[in-house]
Motif scaffolding. Sequence first.
Motif, PDB file in Angstrom:
ATOM      1  N   LEU A 141      -8.683   4.873  -3.367  1.00  0.00           N
ATOM      2  CA  LEU A 141      -8.084   3.505  -3.059  1.00  0.00           C
ATOM      3  C   LEU A 141      -6.977   2.880  -4.037  1.00  0.00           C
ATOM      4  O   LEU A 141      -6.200   2.412  -3.828  1.00  0.00           O
ATOM      5  CB  LEU A 141      -9.380   2.448  -3.033  1.00  0.00           C
ATOM      6  N   HIS A 176      -6.986  -8.168   5.091  1.00  0.00           N
ATOM      7  CA  HIS A 176      -7.090  -7.514   3.938  1.00  0.00           C
ATOM      8  C   HIS A 176      -8.183  -7.989   3.193  1.00  0.00           C
ATOM      9  O   HIS A 176      -8.533  -9.134   3.022  1.00  0.00           O
ATOM     10  CB  HIS A 176      -5.748  -7.557   3.158  1.00  0.00           C
ATOM     11  N   ARG A 224      -4.516  -0.005  -3.109  1.00  0.00           N
ATOM     12  CA  ARG A 224      -5.377  -1.106  -1.975  1.00  0.00           C
ATOM     13  C   ARG A 224      -5.880  -2.236  -3.130  1.00  0.00           C
ATOM     14  O   ARG A 224      -6.249  -3.507  -2.413  1.00  0.00           O
ATOM     15  CB  ARG A 224      -6.585  -0.493  -1.499  1.00  0.00           C
ATOM     16  N   CYS A 249       0.803  -1.099  -0.122  1.00  0.00           N
ATOM     17  CA  CYS A 249      -0.020   0.115   0.126  1.00  0.00           C
ATOM     18  C   CYS A 249       0.943   1.178   0.036  1.00  0.00           C
ATOM     19  O   CYS A 249       2.032   1.096   0.764  1.00  0.00           O
ATOM     20  CB  CYS A 249      -0.913   0.013   1.299  1.00  0.00           C
TER      21      CYS A 249
END
Length: 435
Positions: free
Chosen positions: A271, A237, A276, A163
Motif C-alpha cells: 500500500l 477512496h 495509497r 496512486c
Amino acid sequence: MSEAKKLFIKTYGCQMNVYDSERMAEAMGGQGYVATDSPDDADMILLNTCHIREKAAEKVYSELGRYKGLKADRPDLKIGVAGCVAQAEGAEIMRRQPLVDLVVGPQSYHRLPDLLARTQGGAKALDTDFPEEDKFEHLTARPKARRGPTAFLTVQEGCDKFCAFCVVPYTRGAEVSRPADRVMAEARDLVERGVREITLLGQNVNAYHGHDGGLAGLIHDLARIDGLARIRFTTSHPNDMDDALIDAHGTCDKLMPYLHLPVQSGSDRILKRMNRQHSAESYLRLIERLRAVRPDLHMSGDFIVGFPEETEADFRDTLALIETVHYGSAFSFKYSERPGTPAAERPQVPEADKDDRLQRLQALLTRQQRSLQDAMVGREVGVLFEKAGRMAGQMVGKSDHLHAVHVAAEGIAPGDLRRVRIVESGPNSLRGELI
C-alpha cells in the motif's frame, strides 16, 4: 426534410464513460445525428476509450483497423476517438491511424460539434486540453424523452491521489466537483423522465466538494426529490470517507446498502509503494464503522495482484484482509504497466506468479460472493425492476444490495419498485416471488 445522420458510439471501461457517451450522443443529436447500433450504416463512428485495462491503446488501434474498409467505401464517414486513450495518445492516434478525423479528451467533449465542423474540409481536429470552462454547462440540454429506471450522474471528475499504478490524474486531470445546484437540476430532470435510481459518479466521488456538506450533504438533498427512490455512488477512496458520509449510510433510507470501496492490497508495505496513503488496519476500522451504522451493508472492492515487488507474504496479507471483510462482489486484476506511472519503472513480478495469485484471490472472492448471495434466500428485499427477462412473463431488476433478481409475475413494469421474497440463489442471480 433531410434524412437524419447516424452516430455509432462504442464505449469502453467505467460507468463514467457510459455517462460521457450519453452526453456526447446528446451533443451530436443537436447536430442532426441519431444513434445506431451498427458501425456499418453510421455517418460517424466514435470510440469512447478507457486507459485502465491492459494494452488499452492497442485494443483501440485494433478496433480502428476494422473500420478501414468502411472508410474506403465511404470517404465521408467521420471517425473519432474520445476518452482517456485519446487524452494519453493525442495526435499519435491520427499518425498511426490516418483514417481518424478527430481526437477529443474527456474534458473537452462538449466541443465535439465544433471539432466535427473543422473536419468537413478534410482537416484533422484535435482537442486534449483541460479547459477552464465547465463542460457540463456547454452541453446540449437533455431531450425530454423517457428514460429507463436507472441512470448515472457525474458529480466529480479527476483525482489528486496519484496512486503509483494509475493514469487517471494524467488523463482526467485534477479533482473537480460540479456545483450542487447543477447536479440537483440534472437529477430532477432525470426523475421527471422516469428515473427512479441515480448512481453518483466520480473518479474519487467521496472527495466531492460542490456542496457545503460534501457528498453526504448532496445525498441528503437528493433524497428529498419526490420520485427518486434510490441513491448509490461510486468510486470512493478510503481516505475521503468522512464521518458525515459514514453516518449517511445509517440515516438516509434512500442510500442503498452497497458500497464500492477499493483497497487494492492488504499489505501495508505494498500500500505504501502504491502511494495509497492508508493502511490495511485503517481500512478495516473504516469497514467496522460503516457496518456499525448499516449492519446489512454489502462491500465491493478492487484488488491488484502482482504489483511490483509484491511477495507471497504480501499477497497472503491481501487474502487475510478479504477473509476479514467478506466481500459481496469485487474487481480483481493482474498488475500491468502504465507508461509514465511510477510503478512501471520498478522490478516486475513474474507473470506466472501473477497468474497463480489472481486465480487464488478470485477463487476466494467467488466463494464469498456466492456465500452472501445464498444467504439472501428467505429474505425480503426491495427490487427495482428494469426490463423483461429471458423467459416469458419474467422481469429482471436489482435488489437493494445490487443483486440481479428475476421474478415471474404479471403486472410488473420497468420502474416498479416492489417487495420480493428471495426463494433461490443461482450462479449469478437470485429468483424471487412478489410479496
